[in-house]
Scaffold this motif. Structure first.
Motif, PDB file in Angstrom:
ATOM      1  N   ALA A  60      36.569  35.127  27.817  1.00  0.00           N
ATOM      2  CA  ALA A  60      37.539  35.794  26.941  1.00  0.00           C
ATOM      3  C   ALA A  60      38.959  35.553  27.429  1.00  0.00           C
ATOM      4  N   LEU A  61      39.173  35.629  28.746  1.00  0.00           N
ATOM      5  CA  LEU A  61      40.503  35.390  29.290  1.00  0.00           C
ATOM      6  C   LEU A  61      40.946  33.959  29.024  1.00  0.00           C
ATOM      7  N   ALA A  62      40.031  33.001  29.186  1.00  0.00           N
ATOM      8  CA  ALA A  62      40.358  31.600  28.940  1.00  0.00           C
ATOM      9  C   ALA A  62      40.728  31.372  27.474  1.00  0.00           C
ATOM     10  N   MET A 184      44.597  46.612  29.243  1.00  0.00           N
ATOM     11  CA  MET A 184      43.598  47.038  28.263  1.00  0.00           C
ATOM     12  C   MET A 184      42.174  47.008  28.810  1.00  0.00           C
ATOM     13  N   ILE A 185      41.833  45.967  29.581  1.00  0.00           N
ATOM     14  CA  ILE A 185      40.443  45.817  30.013  1.00  0.00           C
ATOM     15  C   ILE A 185      40.302  45.611  31.519  1.00  0.00           C
ATOM     16  N   GLY A 186      41.405  45.604  32.254  1.00  0.00           N
ATOM     17  CA  GLY A 186      41.333  45.271  33.673  1.00  0.00           C
ATOM     18  C   GLY A 186      41.128  46.442  34.600  1.00  0.00           C
ATOM     19  N   HIS A 187      40.553  47.527  34.100  1.00  0.00           N
ATOM     20  CA  HIS A 187      40.361  48.705  34.942  1.00  0.00           C
ATOM     21  C   HIS A 187      38.879  48.912  35.240  1.00  0.00           C
ATOM     22  N   ARG A 188      38.605  49.705  36.267  1.00  0.00           N
ATOM     23  CA  ARG A 188      37.227  49.863  36.754  1.00  0.00           C
ATOM     24  C   ARG A 188      36.517  51.003  36.052  1.00  0.00           C
ATOM     25  N   SER A 189      36.349  50.867  34.770  1.00  0.00           N
ATOM     26  CA  SER A 189      35.552  51.821  33.994  1.00  0.00           C
ATOM     27  C   SER A 189      34.170  51.215  33.803  1.00  0.00           C
ATOM     28  N   PRO A 190      33.172  52.022  33.451  1.00  0.00           N
ATOM     29  CA  PRO A 190      31.832  51.467  33.228  1.00  0.00           C
ATOM     30  C   PRO A 190      31.828  50.315  32.218  1.00  0.00           C
ATOM     31  N   ARG A 191      32.668  50.397  31.195  1.00  0.00           N
ATOM     32  CA  ARG A 191      32.679  49.351  30.174  1.00  0.00           C
ATOM     33  C   ARG A 191      33.375  48.078  30.649  1.00  0.00           C
ATOM     34  N   HIS A 192      34.395  48.219  31.490  1.00  0.00           N
ATOM     35  CA  HIS A 192      35.245  47.062  31.767  1.00  0.00           C
ATOM     36  C   HIS A 192      35.214  46.573  33.214  1.00  0.00           C
ATOM     37  N   GLU A 193      34.431  47.191  34.070  1.00  0.00           N
ATOM     38  CA  GLU A 193      34.421  46.753  35.464  1.00  0.00           C
ATOM     39  C   GLU A 193      34.006  45.291  35.587  1.00  0.00           C
ATOM     40  N   ALA A 194      33.033  44.878  34.808  1.00  0.00           N
ATOM     41  CA  ALA A 194      32.591  43.476  34.840  1.00  0.00           C
ATOM     42  C   ALA A 194      33.411  42.610  33.895  1.00  0.00           C
ATOM     43  N   TRP A 197      37.045  42.013  34.977  1.00  0.00           N
ATOM     44  CA  TRP A 197      37.272  41.524  36.342  1.00  0.00           C
ATOM     45  C   TRP A 197      38.250  40.354  36.362  1.00  0.00           C
ATOM     46  N   ALA A 198      38.040  39.375  35.507  1.00  0.00           N
ATOM     47  CA  ALA A 198      38.901  38.188  35.499  1.00  0.00           C
ATOM     48  C   ALA A 198      40.325  38.548  35.107  1.00  0.00           C
ATOM     49  N   ALA A 199      40.476  39.425  34.125  1.00  0.00           N
ATOM     50  CA  ALA A 199      41.811  39.832  33.682  1.00  0.00           C
ATOM     51  C   ALA A 199      42.569  40.507  34.813  1.00  0.00           C
ATOM     52  N   ALA A 200      41.893  41.390  35.552  1.00  0.00           N
ATOM     53  CA  ALA A 200      42.551  42.103  36.647  1.00  0.00           C
ATOM     54  C   ALA A 200      42.955  41.161  37.772  1.00  0.00           C
ATOM     55  N   ARG A 201      42.038  40.247  38.151  1.00  0.00           N
ATOM     56  CA  ARG A 201      42.350  39.313  39.239  1.00  0.00           C
ATOM     57  C   ARG A 201      43.451  38.337  38.843  1.00  0.00           C
ATOM     58  N   PHE A 202      43.420  37.861  37.596  1.00  0.00           N
ATOM     59  CA  PHE A 202      44.437  36.921  37.142  1.00  0.00           C
ATOM     60  C   PHE A 202      45.806  37.602  37.077  1.00  0.00           C
ATOM     61  N   ASP A 204      46.807  40.049  38.966  1.00  0.00           N
ATOM     62  CA  ASP A 204      47.272  40.146  40.351  1.00  0.00           C
ATOM     63  C   ASP A 204      47.944  38.842  40.787  1.00  0.00           C
ATOM     64  N   LEU A 205      47.344  37.727  40.408  1.00  0.00           N
ATOM     65  CA  LEU A 205      47.860  36.427  40.825  1.00  0.00           C
ATOM     66  C   LEU A 205      49.218  36.131  40.194  1.00  0.00           C
ATOM     67  N   VAL A 206      49.328  36.299  38.878  1.00  0.00           N
ATOM     68  CA  VAL A 206      50.571  35.908  38.201  1.00  0.00           C
ATOM     69  C   VAL A 206      51.710  36.888  38.470  1.00  0.00           C
ATOM     70  N   ASN A 207      51.406  38.089  38.954  1.00  0.00           N
ATOM     71  CA  ASN A 207      52.458  39.051  39.282  1.00  0.00           C
ATOM     72  C   ASN A 207      52.946  38.926  40.716  1.00  0.00           C
ATOM     73  N   LEU A 208      52.282  38.119  41.510  1.00  0.00           N
ATOM     74  CA  LEU A 208      52.626  38.026  42.932  1.00  0.00           C
ATOM     75  C   LEU A 208      54.078  37.582  43.161  1.00  0.00           C
ATOM     76  N   PRO A 209      54.550  36.482  42.550  1.00  0.00           N
ATOM     77  CA  PRO A 209      55.944  36.090  42.839  1.00  0.00           C
ATOM     78  C   PRO A 209      56.965  37.090  42.329  1.00  0.00           C
ATOM     79  N   ALA A 210      56.740  37.680  41.166  1.00  0.00           N
ATOM     80  CA  ALA A 210      57.717  38.613  40.594  1.00  0.00           C
ATOM     81  C   ALA A 210      57.824  39.889  41.417  1.00  0.00           C
ATOM     82  N   SER A 211      56.710  40.365  41.964  1.00  0.00           N
ATOM     83  CA  SER A 211      56.762  41.598  42.754  1.00  0.00           C
ATOM     84  C   SER A 211      57.597  41.408  44.008  1.00  0.00           C
ATOM     85  N   ARG A 212      57.492  40.241  44.625  1.00  0.00           N
ATOM     86  CA  ARG A 212      58.294  39.967  45.823  1.00  0.00           C
ATOM     87  C   ARG A 212      59.766  39.782  45.452  1.00  0.00           C
TER      88      ARG A 212
END
Length: 321
Positions: A60-62, A184-194, A197-202, A204-212
């Motif tokens: 879905a993320l792809a 919308m879907i990147g949180h650890r609820s029973p419906r969205h934990e699996a 997962w990709a949305a949450a990890r991705f 994290d990755l794309v926000n890394l430079p902006a947060s610094r």
């Protein structure tokens, strides 16, 4: 494409996203949200096992990224060659950062506390945070508002502008899609934990430079605010940012907390469940008042001007290359 990001930031800083336009056609985030909802409904089946739902979430993320990048790339190419198209491109790009609306919503919290009291402050902060607000005292309302300002300045202003500067409208829109998917879907609820997962990890990755970058902007901005301390901001980043539950949110929150000499984050309640979390600005003042929100807004406003100036310089340098 730093010129596009620079101009988009200037336009959005002064105009925001007009309410009449939102009522007429919605907003890119709402369009992206509808697509995410459709993917979630069709592919996130409760009958599937964890591994299957995780795999479908990656798919879905792809698909989301492919559609958003393709549409925005075609739109950018078309607008760059038609009469008045570049102006329209700037206006479209200006819908991605959210400087004006973020400042307005955070200011509303301080104004509500000042003029109408705690219940109004709780109602105002509930519009920008996801935590339970019914039992928050004034200090907790102020803390929530300042945390939201720091984190959302990073992922709602700096990040879309950063990626737009790197890759134009397609990269900026793709970031916005990733960030929306995470919310919308990147949180650890029973419906969205699996499935999420990709949305949450991705995200994290794309926000890394902006947060610094945001943390650095807050440190420099603290130089221009009499009540703020850039050295304390640096110490808080080094000490506390790594202890945040998010790999990114701790950087701007720690910088803001250290600059103002206050404590942010810490335990909070979501959906009736108490979540333990470390403090950013450990040892800082915890009894916050609405004036602290105004001080945080000063830092954010100066950081925003620094960001616009930085992108202006980069645009000139890239133009000369």
């Amino acid at each position: 494409m730093f010129l596009l990001a620079f101009l988009a930031l200037i336009v959005e800083r002064f105009t925001g996203y007009p309410d009449w336009l939102f009522r007429l056609i919605g907003h890119p985030v709402t369009w992206i949200g509808r697509l995410i909802s459709q993917l979630d409904t069709r592919w996130n089946r409760e009958a599937d096992d964890f591994a299957t739902r995780k795999r479908m979430g990656i798919r879905a993320l792809a698909v989301l990224m492919a559609i958003v990048i393709l549409v925005s790339a075609v739109l950018q190419d078309v607008l760059l060659v038609i009469p008045l198209g570049p102006i329209l491109l700037i206006l479209v790009a200006a819908s991605l950062p959210a400087q004006k609306s973020l400042e307005r919503h955070v200011r509303d919290v301080a104004s509500s506390l000042k003029h109408h009291g705690l219940p109004a402050g709780r109602a105002a902060v509930s519009r920008i945070v996801g935590r339970d607000v019914e039992q928050l005292d004034e200090a907790a309302v102020c803390r929530a508002a300042i945390e939201s300002l720091a984190e959302n300045f990073s992922d709602g202003v700096v990040a879309p502008a950063f990626w737009m500067g790197i890759g134009g409208l397609p990269a900026g829109a793709a970031y916005k899609a990733a960030n929306t998917a995470d919310s919308m879907i990147g949180h650890r609820s029973p419906r969205h934990e699996a499935f999420g997962w990709a949305a949450a990890r991705f995200d994290d990755l794309v926000n890394l430079p902006a947060s610094r970058l945001t943390a650095a902007l807050f440190v420099v901005a603290a130089l221009f605010v009499r009540e703020a301390s850039p050295s304390n901001a640096i110490r808080a980043i080094r000490r506390d940012a790594k202890n945040h539950r998010s790999p990114n949110a701790g950087w701007p929150e720690a910088a803001m907390a250290g600059a103002l000499g206050i404590a942010l984050a810490g335990p909070r309640s979501y959906g009736g469940e108490m979540i333990e979390a470390s403090y950013m600005g450990e040892g800082g003042r915890s009894e916050l008042v609405y004036e602290d929100i105004y001080e945080a807004l000063k830092i954010a406003r100066i950081a925003d001007m620094l960001l616009i100036g930085l992108f202006g310089v980069l645009a000139v340098l890239m133009w000369q290359v």
